[in-house]
Structures are given as structure tokens and as C-alpha cells.
Design an enzyme around this catalytic site. Structure first.
Site, PDB file in Angstrom:
ATOM      1  CG  ASN A  78      -1.583   1.365   1.145  1.00  0.00           C
ATOM      2  OD1 ASN A  78      -2.245   1.551   0.445  1.00  0.00           O
ATOM      3  ND2 ASN A  78      -2.127   1.381   2.605  1.00  0.00           N
ATOM      4  CD1 TRP A  79       3.657   1.307  -2.357  1.00  0.00           C
ATOM      5  CD2 TRP A  79       3.455   2.550  -4.445  1.00  0.00           C
ATOM      6  NE1 TRP A  79       4.374   0.492  -3.562  1.00  0.00           N
ATOM      7  CE2 TRP A  79       4.739   1.102  -4.607  1.00  0.00           C
ATOM      8  CE3 TRP A  79       3.462   2.783  -5.499  1.00  0.00           C
ATOM      9  CZ2 TRP A  79       5.259   0.655  -5.822  1.00  0.00           C
ATOM     10  CZ3 TRP A  79       4.045   2.395  -6.634  1.00  0.00           C
ATOM     11  CH2 TRP A  79       4.172   1.315  -7.678  1.00  0.00           C
ATOM     12  CE  LYS A  80       0.502   3.223   4.259  1.00  0.00           C
ATOM     13  NZ  LYS A  80       0.059   2.971   6.073  1.00  0.00           N
ATOM     14  CG  HIS A 110      -5.625   2.125   5.323  1.00  0.00           C
ATOM     15  ND1 HIS A 110      -5.251   2.896   5.651  1.00  0.00           N
ATOM     16  CD2 HIS A 110      -4.892   1.423   4.923  1.00  0.00           C
ATOM     17  CE1 HIS A 110      -4.025   2.277   6.657  1.00  0.00           C
ATOM     18  NE2 HIS A 110      -3.471   1.144   5.763  1.00  0.00           N
ATOM     19  CD  GLU A 149      -3.000   5.311   6.706  1.00  0.00           C
ATOM     20  OE1 GLU A 149      -1.994   5.435   5.334  1.00  0.00           O
ATOM     21  OE2 GLU A 149      -1.407   4.648   7.647  1.00  0.00           O
ATOM     22  CD  GLU A 170      -3.264  -2.625   7.202  1.00  0.00           C
ATOM     23  OE1 GLU A 170      -2.406  -2.442   7.124  1.00  0.00           O
ATOM     24  OE2 GLU A 170      -3.853  -2.033   7.575  1.00  0.00           O
ATOM     25  N   GLY A 172       2.842   1.724  10.441  1.00  0.00           N
ATOM     26  CA  GLY A 172       3.738   2.781  10.057  1.00  0.00           C
ATOM     27  C   GLY A 172       4.534   3.395  11.632  1.00  0.00           C
ATOM     28  CB  SER A 181       4.825  -2.300  11.915  1.00  0.00           C
ATOM     29  OG  SER A 181       5.202  -1.172  12.656  1.00  0.00           O
ATOM     30  N   GLY A 192       3.187  -1.008   3.636  1.00  0.00           N
ATOM     31  CA  GLY A 192       2.821  -0.132   3.482  1.00  0.00           C
ATOM     32  C   GLY A 192       4.196   0.326   3.376  1.00  0.00           C
ATOM     33  N   GLY A 193       5.243   0.873   4.708  1.00  0.00           N
ATOM     34  CA  GLY A 193       7.049   1.428   4.209  1.00  0.00           C
ATOM     35  C   GLY A 193       7.625   0.795   3.295  1.00  0.00           C
TER      36      GLY A 193
HETATM   37  P1  PGA Z   1       2.854  -0.093   7.535  1.00  0.00           P
HETATM   38  O1  PGA Z   1       1.576  -0.528   6.916  1.00  0.00           O
HETATM   39  O2  PGA Z   1       3.547  -1.431   6.950  1.00  0.00           O
HETATM   40  O3  PGA Z   1       3.320   1.437   7.032  1.00  0.00           O
HETATM   41  O4  PGA Z   1       3.061   0.132   8.923  1.00  0.00           O
HETATM   42  C1  PGA Z   1       0.429  -0.709   6.310  1.00  0.00           C
HETATM   43  C2  PGA Z   1      -0.674  -0.442   5.719  1.00  0.00           C
HETATM   44  O5  PGA Z   1      -0.482   1.486   6.296  1.00  0.00           O
HETATM   45  O6  PGA Z   1      -1.137  -1.377   5.657  1.00  0.00           O
END
Ligand code: PGA
Length: 251
Positions: free
Chosen positions: A9-11, A95, A97, A167, A173, A212, A233-234
Site C-alpha cells: 500500500n503506497w498511500k 483503511h 487512515e 491491521e 507505520g 509494520s 506500507g513502508g
Molecule cells: P506499514 O503500513 O506497513 O507502514 O505499517 C501498513 C498499512 O498501512 O497498510
């Protein structure tokens, strides 16, 4: 046997040029993953969806959101048919966010998921508790509500178009990933709730863990009985760590 799925997930990261560079650099590893039975994909911003699709046909390319209406006066939104036009058939829904910053409720997620499955598109539905809810031992109650409200009115046959991602919000993150035992326990619980709703179709459901996930810990999650993959994500932003995660899964 359920397949394994690794979805990045590149956000709000990577412009089209950066997305193209990543897509081209990961053709080989994407093929390698496929040959080893692992589905891999990324979710770029809307603007870079077509770029990634055009430059790496081995990757699943997912949108990060969609609007439930077909068209109309919804400034700033994107419809399902617009995604279909460029060949996108997977969308992340709910998600944390989006729940946090864009008031995405379980009901809104449900409207979107219903429209996606009607269109034979895959919804990657995100569920998970906040840190406060975790501390109050409310994880399962929260996740159950998110599932029951988010998946309302779906039919058992729609499950082929559903992936659920667990999640925990406190692990996104933050580098504070949930232990493999916690993740497995909640993912098994998710499968039980889905079994209650859709009976034996629950056995085919892909359930991902997210929060993470990194090359060093990805295997411990995917090795668990009810965890079929990861939403990352990251660590999905760099070609090196994306490649390393796949290599560590194949090992
Ligand atoms: P993260 O993000 O791997 O950077 O913790 C996960 C996500 O938001 O799907």
C-alpha cells in the site's frame, strides 16, 4: 490450498515517474513470486495506477479507494467504471487512515464493497482496533462489528471477491508490529466470524496481516494457519525491501 498474497500500500507516495521506475525494476521478482505461487501487487495513487499496470503486467494493481456511486456530483471522487476502464479490478476499502481522516464508516465501506462485488472486483477490506481499544481488550468486539457491518448483505458467492486485512491501528507505520500469536489469534477469529456469516466459503477467504511488516518479519506471519498474506506500507516502497520480502517468503 489458499494462495499467498503480498500487497503493497503506497498511500500518498510515488509520483508517476517513481511508480514507473518501481514497476520496471520489479518485473523479474514479480514473475519469480508468481512461479512460486505468491500473488504480489501494489496499490499506487489513482494517478499512477495505469503507469504501474502498463510497465509491469505481472503485478496486481489495486486502487486505495473508490466511490460507491456510479457517477454524479461527487467532487474529487473516482468511480468503479473509471477504474474498470484502465483495467483495475482490486480496491482497498476501509483503511484505518481513511477511517480516521475521511470519516469512512463501516456503512460506507459496506456500500463500496457491495458495489465492487457486484462488478466482480476484489475488495481488500481493512479492519482493526486502535491502541486504546487494544488496551481495553476490545479487539475482537471491534473487529466483529467492522466485519458484520462492512459485509452486510453480501452473499456467500461474493466471497470470491473479498480479501480481509487485519491491521491493528497501533501497529501501522509505528514499527510496533503485533506478535505473530496476536495476529494469528485475530485472523482465526476473523475466519470464524466470516464462517458464521457465510459458512464454508470462509475457508477460501484470504486474510492478510498488516502493520509494520518488513522483510525480517514477513515470514513469521505468513507461516501462521489463518494468515494468508500481508498488507505492507513502508516496506513496499523500496524495490530492495519489496524484493527481499518476496525472497524471504519463497525460502
Ligand atoms: P506499514 O503500513 O506497513 O507502514 O505499517 C501498513 C498499512 O498501512 O497498510
Amino acid at each position: 490450498m489458499r494462495k499467498k498474497l503480498l500487497l503493497g500500500n503506497w498511500k500518498m507516495n510515488k509520483n508517476c515517474a517513481e511508480a514507473r521506475e518501481f514497476a520496471e525494476a520489479t518485473i523479474g521478482i514479480s514473475k519469480f513470486a508468481k512461479e512460486n505461487g505468491i500473488l504480489v501487487g501494489v496499490a499506487p495513487t489513482y494517478l499512477a495506477l495505469k503507469t504501474v499496470k502498463d510497465h509491469n503486467s505481472e503485478l496486481i494493481v489495486s486502487a486505495q479507494n473508490v466511490h460507491f456511486a456510479e457517477s454524479g456530483a461527487y467532487t474529487g471522487e473516482i468511480s468503479i467504471s473509471m477504474l474498470q476502464e484502465i483495467g483495475i479490478d482490486t480496491v482497498i476499502i476501509g483503511h484505518s487512515e481513511r477511517r480516521q481522516y475521511d470519516n469512512e464508516t463501516n456503512q460506507k465501506c459496506n456500500q463500496k464493497i457491495l458495489r465492487l462485488v457486484q462488478n466482480k472486483m476484489t475488495a481488500v477490506y481493512c479492519v482493526g482496533e486502535t491502541e486504546k481499544e487494544f488496551d481495553q481488550n476490545l479487539t475482537k468486539a471491534v473487529v466483529e462489528k467492522q466485519l458484520k457491518e462492512g459485509l452486510k448483505d453480501l452473499k456467500p458467492e461474493d466471497l470470491q471477491y473479498l480479501v480481509v486485512a487485519y491491521e491493528p491501528v497501533w501497529s501501522i507505520g509505528t514499527g510496533k508490529n503485533a506478535s505473530k500469536e496476536i495476529a494469528q489469534d485475530v485472523c482465526a477469529f476473523i475466519r470464524n466470524v466470516v464462517r458464521e456469516l457465510f459458512e464454508e466459503k470462509a475457508e477460501e477467504l484470504l486474510i492478510l496481516y498488516g502493520g509494520s511488516v518488513k522483510p525480517e518479519n514477513v515470514y513469521q506471519y505468513l507461516n501462521q494457519e489463518d494468515i494468508d498474506g500481508a498488507l505492507v506500507g513502508g516496506a513496499s516502497l523500496k524495490v530492495e525491501s519489496f524484493t527481499e520480502m518476496i525472497n524471504n517468503l519463497v525460502k
